[in-house]
Design a protein around this motif. Structure first.
Motif, mmCIF file in Angstrom:
data_model
loop_
_atom_site.group_PDB
_atom_site.id
_atom_site.type_symbol
_atom_site.label_atom_id
_atom_site.label_comp_id
_atom_site.label_asym_id
_atom_site.label_seq_id
_atom_site.Cartn_x
_atom_site.Cartn_y
_atom_site.Cartn_z
ATOM 1 N N CYS A 76 -2.439 4.843 10.637
ATOM 2 C CA CYS A 76 -2.749 6.190 11.130
ATOM 3 C C CYS A 76 -1.644 7.174 10.772
ATOM 4 N N ASN A 77 -2.066 8.373 10.384
ATOM 5 C CA ASN A 77 -1.159 9.491 10.217
ATOM 6 C C ASN A 77 -1.921 10.738 10.611
ATOM 7 N N ARG A 78 -1.628 11.244 11.793
ATOM 8 C CA ARG A 78 -2.342 12.433 12.273
ATOM 9 C C ARG A 78 -1.874 13.661 11.497
ATOM 10 N N LYS A 79 -2.848 14.430 11.043
ATOM 11 C CA LYS A 79 -2.539 15.640 10.288
ATOM 12 C C LYS A 79 -3.284 16.816 10.904
ATOM 13 N N TYR A 80 -2.596 17.945 11.001
ATOM 14 C CA TYR A 80 -3.159 19.142 11.599
ATOM 15 C C TYR A 80 -3.298 20.234 10.534
ATOM 16 N N ASP A 81 -4.253 21.136 10.779
ATOM 17 C CA ASP A 81 -4.510 22.224 9.833
ATOM 18 C C ASP A 81 -4.784 21.659 8.447
ATOM 19 N N CYS A 82 -5.594 20.607 8.414
ATOM 20 C CA CYS A 82 -5.880 19.922 7.153
ATOM 21 C C CYS A 82 -7.386 19.877 6.952
ATOM 22 N N LEU A 260 -10.034 -0.433 5.920
ATOM 23 C CA LEU A 260 -8.769 0.284 5.958
ATOM 24 C C LEU A 260 -8.778 1.395 4.920
ATOM 25 N N ILE A 261 -8.380 2.597 5.329
ATOM 26 C CA ILE A 261 -8.166 3.705 4.394
ATOM 27 C C ILE A 261 -6.687 3.679 4.027
ATOM 28 N N SER A 262 -6.388 3.315 2.777
ATOM 29 C CA SER A 262 -5.007 2.962 2.454
ATOM 30 C C SER A 262 -4.389 3.766 1.320
ATOM 31 N N GLU A 263 -5.027 4.856 0.898
ATOM 32 C CA GLU A 263 -4.433 5.633 -0.193
ATOM 33 C C GLU A 263 -3.065 6.189 0.224
ATOM 34 N N ALA A 264 -2.102 6.062 -0.659
ATOM 35 C CA ALA A 264 -0.724 6.445 -0.335
ATOM 36 C C ALA A 264 -0.605 7.927 0.005
ATOM 37 N N GLU A 265 -1.465 8.767 -0.574
ATOM 38 C CA GLU A 265 -1.345 10.205 -0.339
ATOM 39 C C GLU A 265 -1.598 10.602 1.115
ATOM 40 N N HIS A 266 -2.203 9.704 1.896
ATOM 41 C CA HIS A 266 -2.434 10.020 3.302
ATOM 42 C C HIS A 266 -1.177 9.857 4.142
ATOM 43 N N GLY A 267 -0.172 9.211 3.593
ATOM 44 C CA GLY A 267 1.116 9.134 4.277
ATOM 45 C C GLY A 267 1.199 8.108 5.383
ATOM 46 N N THR A 268 0.294 7.148 5.441
ATOM 47 C CA THR A 268 0.377 6.102 6.454
ATOM 48 C C THR A 268 1.390 5.036 6.020
ATOM 49 N N PHE A 269 1.879 4.252 6.982
ATOM 50 C CA PHE A 269 2.812 3.183 6.661
ATOM 51 C C PHE A 269 2.170 2.187 5.704
ATOM 52 N N PHE A 270 0.942 1.758 6.016
ATOM 53 C CA PHE A 270 0.265 0.811 5.140
ATOM 54 C C PHE A 270 0.077 1.390 3.743
ATOM 55 N N GLY A 271 -0.266 2.667 3.670
ATOM 56 C CA GLY A 271 -0.470 3.289 2.369
ATOM 57 C C GLY A 271 0.795 3.335 1.548
ATOM 58 N N ARG A 276 -3.423 -2.863 0.482
ATOM 59 C CA ARG A 276 -4.713 -2.474 -0.087
ATOM 60 C C ARG A 276 -5.807 -2.480 0.986
ATOM 61 N N GLY A 277 -6.844 -1.694 0.723
ATOM 62 C CA GLY A 277 -8.034 -1.760 1.546
ATOM 63 C C GLY A 277 -8.995 -2.787 0.978
ATOM 64 N N PRO A 278 -10.045 -3.122 1.700
ATOM 65 C CA PRO A 278 -10.986 -4.133 1.224
ATOM 66 C C PRO A 278 -11.927 -3.589 0.157
ATOM 67 N N GLU A 279 -12.360 -4.453 -0.725
ATOM 68 C CA GLU A 279 -13.431 -4.112 -1.654
ATOM 69 C C GLU A 279 -14.754 -4.094 -0.890
ATOM 70 N N PRO A 280 -15.752 -3.339 -1.370
ATOM 71 C CA PRO A 280 -17.041 -3.291 -0.660
ATOM 72 C C PRO A 280 -17.632 -4.677 -0.404
ATOM 73 N N GLU A 281 -17.495 -5.579 -1.380
ATOM 74 C CA GLU A 281 -18.059 -6.917 -1.203
ATOM 75 C C GLU A 281 -17.324 -7.685 -0.105
ATOM 76 N N GLU A 282 -16.008 -7.484 -0.003
ATOM 77 C CA GLU A 282 -15.237 -8.143 1.055
ATOM 78 C C GLU A 282 -15.663 -7.633 2.428
ATOM 79 N N LEU A 283 -15.848 -6.324 2.536
ATOM 80 C CA LEU A 283 -16.273 -5.749 3.806
ATOM 81 C C LEU A 283 -17.646 -6.274 4.207
ATOM 82 N N GLN A 284 -18.571 -6.299 3.255
ATOM 83 C CA GLN A 284 -19.912 -6.792 3.557
ATOM 84 C C GLN A 284 -19.873 -8.259 3.988
#
Length: 509
Positions: A76-82, A260-271, A276-284
């Motif tokens: 999680c990374n809370r962002k305001y005015d975004c 998991l939403i894991s793109e680095a540009e979101h600024g989360t620790f995991f990102g 990595r986030g799951p592939e669609p097949e892994e999630l299914q």
């Protein structure tokens, strides 16, 4: 809003009836919806998060009145005015309770199919109890026709259950990512508890205990509970099967396993750390594995904390505070209009359910039972702007709904977001990278159904082994998907040799 809060005996009876539904997506799946007791069905039939079918027709909104949070999550990374990110914890403006009520009434007057108001952040609503419950109190008085919901991490939930029941909150979502403190320590670096910060497994143990206690207390009061879990590959993915089993045993109505939403540009620790986030097949695969123990939600959009509109769309820019201030809202008149709109939608849904019941009750050959039972399933992507219809141009889609067709019928699997590459008749095909991204996002699908499609994407889809289909414009999604599957069966493309060829083509994308 006069909604009944059930006593403990009634709650247990309804929970037992609910849990008797077939495993899969009870509370979301069309056939299982019809099997619910009326008291439960009435609570979910027009709730776009609790009913897969309802999300095609009914809208929701979130009001961002809760800025503070009492835990830290690595995702999680809370962002305001975004305004350019679509994920939980992101808002364009934090509202006071009075502003939230004004915005809710404006949205409900202009989007009459809106049925649900939720508070989901950008922090935790129950870590901001004064702001949250003042908003609910005013809405109960001024907009009694709107369902009220709350989403929480659960740390403060046990202390808030009585207040939730008092304000007629019939739907509560708890984010539960683990039931093992060792797993939790990898997800939550700290919690804020009894006026101090607590770290590691000790913190996770407290959080887990509070979540489970709160879940049990809500179920005892007849409040429907949806459990959200974030799938984090290598951290809690296998563990979520146990989470699903436990929350079901304690009476949760629905489980929503989200990627998991894991793109680095979101600024989360995991990102930032490259998780990595799951592939669609892994999630299914995980959702299917959990559905053996729990009723699954598959249509979640992981909404912003100020989302407005149908799931999959965000009309928040139409309802900023400055725009609302210029609106002349007669909410009493709006409620009358909304009642008519809601009644019309529910009548349509009831007619669909009655049709399904009639077909099931008589020995009339259906598309499904004219197909050989040993044929393999096939995934298909659908472009839709709502209403349960195939009614969107391929190039205008910002997401595709993924359905699986098989001899057993059609089931909704997930949605996949894409960048819109066509912004007008003269610019279609110019955004080559977006088009390539759309085709990559449809990996594993064998057909894409839309209302219209241009020559360039048609050709590239065919090269990728995905058959474009614009022949079912304005038709109901599930009927069209099954008809295409029947055509595939008749042409022989569902035999094993064809499957291997198709898989090889898609793997080359």
């Amino acid at each position: 809003m006069q909604l009944t809060v059930l006593g403990q005996d009634e709650s247990k009876e309804e929970t037992a009836a609910t849990s008797s539904c077939a495993s899969g997506s009870c509370g979301s799946d069309n056939d299982q919806m019809s099997a619910l007791p009326d008291s439960i069905r009435d609570k979910v039939k027009n709730h776009p998060c609790y009913s897969e079918e309802a999300h095609h027709y009914f809208a929701r909104m979130h009001v961002a009145v809760a800025p503070a949070c009492n835990i830290q999550c690595h995702y999680c990374n809370r962002k305001y005015d975004c305004s350019n990110e679509s994920r939980p914890g992101v808002v364009s403006e934090v509202l006071t309770p009075e502003e939230a009520v004004m915005k809710t009434k404006a949205v409900a007057a202009n989007i009459p199919q809106m049925t649900v108001l939720g508070i989901a952040g950008p922090g935790d609503p129950l870590a901001n109890p004064e702001r949250t419950f003042e908003t609910f109190r005013m809405l109960s008085e001024q907009a009694p026709d709107i369902k009220l919901c709350v989403s929480t991490n659960g740390l403060s939930l046990p202390d808030s259950v009585e207040e939730l029941a008092k304000h007629n909150i019939d739907h509560v979502t708890i984010t539960i990512n683990c039931v093992d403190p060792a797993v939790g320590a990898k997800i939550y670096p700290w919690i804020y508890w009894n006026n101090k910060r607590i770290y590691g497994e000790k913190a996770a143990k407290i959080l887990i205990a509070q979540q489970q206690k709160g879940l049990e207390m809500l179920v005892e009061r007849g409040i429907l509970v949806k459990v959200n879990s974030v799938m984090i590959p290598g951290v809690n993915d296998e563990h979520l099967k146990e989470v699903s089993r436990i929350v079901k045993s304690k009476g949760a109505f629905l489980h929503n396993v989200m990627p998991l939403i894991s793109e680095a540009e979101h600024g989360t620790f995991f990102g930032i750390m490259g998780q990595r986030g799951p592939e669609p097949e892994e999630l299914q695969d995980l959702q299917d594995a959990c559905s053996g123990d729990m009723n699954m939600m598959r249509h979640c959009r992981q909404c912003r904390a100020d989302a407005v509109g149908l799931l999959g769309e965000d009309r928040g820019e139409e309802f900023t505070l400055d725009k609302i201030a210029a609106m002349d809202i007669d909410y009493n008149a709006a409620m009358k209009t909304r009642a008519v709109v809601h009644a019309g939608i529910l009548e349509e849904l009831d007619e669909k359910e009655a049709k399904r019941s009639r077909l099931a009750a008589v020995s009339v050959p259906t598309v499904e039972n004219t197909i050989a039972s040993d044929l393999r399933p096939a995934l298909m992507a659908v472009a839709t702007s709502g209403g349960g219809l195939i009614n969107q141009h391929f190039g205008h889609a910002t997401e595709f709904l993924i359905y699986e067709a098989s001899p057993k019928g059609v089931r909704f699997i997930s949605h996949r977001k894409v960048d819109q590459f066509c912004v007008g008749d003269d610019s279609c095909g110019e955004k080559e990278s977006a088009l390539a991204g759309s085709i990559r996002a449809l990996s594993g699908c064998e057909a894409v159904l839309c209302s219209k499609i241009g020559y360039e994407p048609w050709s590239l889809l065919e090269e990728a082994g995905i058959v474009p289909n614009g022949e079912h414009a304005m038709e109901p999604i599930e009927e069209a998907v099954m008809e295409v599957y029947q055509e595939m069966a008749a042409s022989g493309v569902l035999d094993e040799a064809a499957a291997e060829t198709s898989s090889a083509q898609r793997a080359s994308v």
